[in-house]
Write an enzyme that holds these catalytic residues in place. Structure first.
Site, PDB file in Angstrom:
ATOM      1  N   PHE A  94      -2.921   0.907  12.636  1.00  0.00           N
ATOM      2  CA  PHE A  94      -2.908  -0.415  12.016  1.00  0.00           C
ATOM      3  C   PHE A  94      -1.499  -0.815  11.573  1.00  0.00           C
ATOM      4  O   PHE A  94      -1.076  -1.957  11.772  1.00  0.00           O
ATOM      5  CB  PHE A  94      -3.863  -0.435  10.818  1.00  0.00           C
ATOM      6  CG  PHE A  94      -3.770  -1.675   9.971  1.00  0.00           C
ATOM      7  CD1 PHE A  94      -4.437  -2.829  10.335  1.00  0.00           C
ATOM      8  CD2 PHE A  94      -3.011  -1.687   8.806  1.00  0.00           C
ATOM      9  CE1 PHE A  94      -4.354  -3.988   9.557  1.00  0.00           C
ATOM     10  CE2 PHE A  94      -2.917  -2.820   8.020  1.00  0.00           C
ATOM     11  CZ  PHE A  94      -3.591  -3.972   8.401  1.00  0.00           C
ATOM     12  N   ASP A  95      -0.757   0.122  10.966  1.00  0.00           N
ATOM     13  CA  ASP A  95       0.608  -0.173  10.500  1.00  0.00           C
ATOM     14  C   ASP A  95       1.492  -0.640  11.649  1.00  0.00           C
ATOM     15  O   ASP A  95       2.171  -1.666  11.561  1.00  0.00           O
ATOM     16  CB  ASP A  95       1.245   1.088   9.898  1.00  0.00           C
ATOM     17  CG  ASP A  95       0.509   1.604   8.682  1.00  0.00           C
ATOM     18  OD1 ASP A  95      -0.731   1.678   8.733  1.00  0.00           O
ATOM     19  OD2 ASP A  95       1.174   1.937   7.703  1.00  0.00           O
ATOM     20  N   THR A  96       1.486   0.139  12.730  1.00  0.00           N
ATOM     21  CA  THR A  96       2.317  -0.191  13.882  1.00  0.00           C
ATOM     22  C   THR A  96       1.920  -1.541  14.474  1.00  0.00           C
ATOM     23  O   THR A  96       2.774  -2.365  14.812  1.00  0.00           O
ATOM     24  CB  THR A  96       2.188   0.904  14.947  1.00  0.00           C
ATOM     25  OG1 THR A  96       2.596   2.154  14.394  1.00  0.00           O
ATOM     26  CG2 THR A  96       3.041   0.584  16.162  1.00  0.00           C
ATOM     27  N   TYR A 120       0.837  -1.193   0.000  1.00  0.00           N
ATOM     28  CA  TYR A 120       0.000   0.000   0.000  1.00  0.00           C
ATOM     29  C   TYR A 120       0.871   1.242   0.000  1.00  0.00           C
ATOM     30  O   TYR A 120       2.029   1.217   0.429  1.00  0.00           O
ATOM     31  CB  TYR A 120      -0.977   0.000   1.176  1.00  0.00           C
ATOM     32  CG  TYR A 120      -0.532   0.791   2.384  1.00  0.00           C
ATOM     33  CD1 TYR A 120      -0.820   2.150   2.503  1.00  0.00           C
ATOM     34  CD2 TYR A 120       0.166   0.177   3.416  1.00  0.00           C
ATOM     35  CE1 TYR A 120      -0.424   2.866   3.612  1.00  0.00           C
ATOM     36  CE2 TYR A 120       0.562   0.880   4.531  1.00  0.00           C
ATOM     37  CZ  TYR A 120       0.272   2.234   4.621  1.00  0.00           C
ATOM     38  OH  TYR A 120       0.677   2.951   5.707  1.00  0.00           O
TER      39      TYR A 120
END
Length: 437
Positions: free
Chosen positions: A185-187, A93
């Site tokens: 969300f990424d972390t 993404y």
């Protein structure tokens, strides 16, 4: 039919201005410079402008593009939904503003397609990166990543760069464990991946900040802190169980067995300092919030009491590596006794200030309280290390060594031979017990 190798998801919400030029530029790069089969998925999540209409138009016009619409907003929600059903080998993404130079896309996904790595991230904080952004965002980003490394034991350098990719097989194992629907969300995915033993590849990127970004920096930062607290609590309680997907995870050192050394003084000081900064900010925030409705001494008492409980819990888990319910009440009780020292110092400082000046300014009050809190923090650390969480003389009540993923290392129980000497001695002692009984 060709196998789809890379699915590049572009989450968008109310991006009617940037969507067309960004997607056209991305598709042109994929056609001209990208050697793998790829698709661009526009993930419209909760747009209220013409973004969805534009996305469907690009879907019809460009063979490499598909558009997916979700009613509810949230980058994490969009990525989890689309990655969960994608048929591509690698799921990637990037932000719609294309702040990251597209030439980094190939180095991002190539190690995943070759099987060398499991997850790849762009990093703006490594050597070789070239970044153009304001000092405020730079400070916030670096501070956030320091917190992650200090409090969560993270080893990756940049959690927030909007440029990531993961192998589909690993994503299918980790996505069900994620909960955040927004920017954290990424972390969350990265922390879970490290604890699962996955190999994370970092790519230095050229990054130019989007000056028109509408991200709420303060709101996002608070949400990230809440996310860290949720993850830490889940690992401590054992409610978040991360599968071992590959190789040694953070549960072990490279030698495969050595637990994390929580007793290292420099590491304890660093974690205590970070927690202390957060506690001080929370204390001052509460003090200023309550100051208009009560006297300074009462305000000081309540603010210190609330932050003291949180500070003790955070240091118990993160600084001294103790989790679970055993002895938690005893630790909190001792922590409140150390809080009494801080209360005495700050209350005394306020009393001296009031005696010297009938109406001190609010800034002077805060400066005096900060000074008293620094002295109290030094004393509190010494008491935490030697008394509150310190090992007793016989080791009673001290938990087994804890590993990075929150798992307990089984205590080594000595055999009878190790405890009493030779086998002959053990036999003789057993016979003597039977004789006397």
């Amino acid at each position: 039919m060709k196998v789809l190798q890379v699915d590049v998801v572009v989450p968008v919400r109310n991006e009617e201005r940037d969507l067309v030029p960004s997607i056209r530029r991305l598709v042109a790069y994929l056609r001209e410079s990208f050697p793998f089969t790829a698709r661009v998925t526009i993930a419209d999540n909760g747009s209220t402008d013409t973004t969805w209409a534009i996305a469907t138009g690009l879907d019809r016009e460009l063979a490499e593009v598909r558009a997916v619409h979700m009613e509810l907003p949230g980058r994490g929600r969009a990525l989890r939904a689309i990655w969960s059903e994608s048929d591509a080998e690698v799921l990637a993404y990037m932000d719609v503003d294309l702040s990251t130079d597209l030439n980094a896309l190939l180095p991002l996904v190539a190690p995943l397609l070759s099987g060398h790595s499991d997850l790849a991230i762009g990093t703006r904080l490594a050597r070789g990166s070239r970044v153009i952004r304001g000092p405020k965002r730079e400070l916030i980003s670096r501070s956030y990543n320091v917190l992650l490394r200090t409090l969560m034991g993270a080893r990756f350098s940049d959690a927030q760069c909007g440029f990531k990719a993961i192998r589909r097989d690993q994503a299918q194992a980790l996505l069900p464990l994620t909960q955040d629907t927004g920017w954290f969300f990424d972390t969350e995915l990265l922390v879970l991946a490290e604890r699962a033993g996955l190999r994370i590849h970092e790519v230095p990127v050229d990054w130019i900040d989007d000056l028109d970004s509408r991200v709420d920096i303060i709101g996002t930062a608070l949400a990230d802190l809440r996310g860290m607290a949720r993850l830490g609590a889940g690992f401590a309680r054992g409610t978040i169980q991360v599968p071992q997907l590959r190789g040694p995870s953070l549960a072990t050192r490279r030698n495969g067995s050595k637990p994390v050394e929580f007793s290292s003084l420099p590491l304890q000081i660093a974690r205590f300092a970070v927690i202390g900064v957060g506690s001080t900010i929370a204390y001052l925030g509460l003090y200023l919030l309550l100051r208009g409705s009560m006297p300074a001494q009462a305000d000081n008492l309540i603010s210190l009491l609330l932050t003291a409980v949180a500070n003790t819990a955070a240091n118990r888990r993160l600084t001294f590596g103790i989790s679970g319910r055993p002895n938690a009440a005893r630790h909190q009780f001792k922590g409140l006794l150390t809080f009494g020292i801080g209360l005495a110092l700050t209350a005394g400082a306020l009393a001296v200030l009031d005696a010297g000046s009938p109406d001190p300014g609010r800034g002077t009050e805060i400066a005096v309280l900060l000074g008293a809190n620094l002295v109290a923090a030094a004393l509190r650390f010494a008491l935490y290390r030697t008394w509150v969480f310190g090992r007793s003389k016989r080791g009673a009540g001290h938990p087994p060594a804890e590993t990075d993923d929150g798992a307990r290392a089984e205590p080594v129980r000595p055999s009878p031979v190790e405890r009493f000497g030779s086998t002959v001695q053990v036999t003789a002692m057993t016979a003597q017990r039977e004789k006397t009984s």
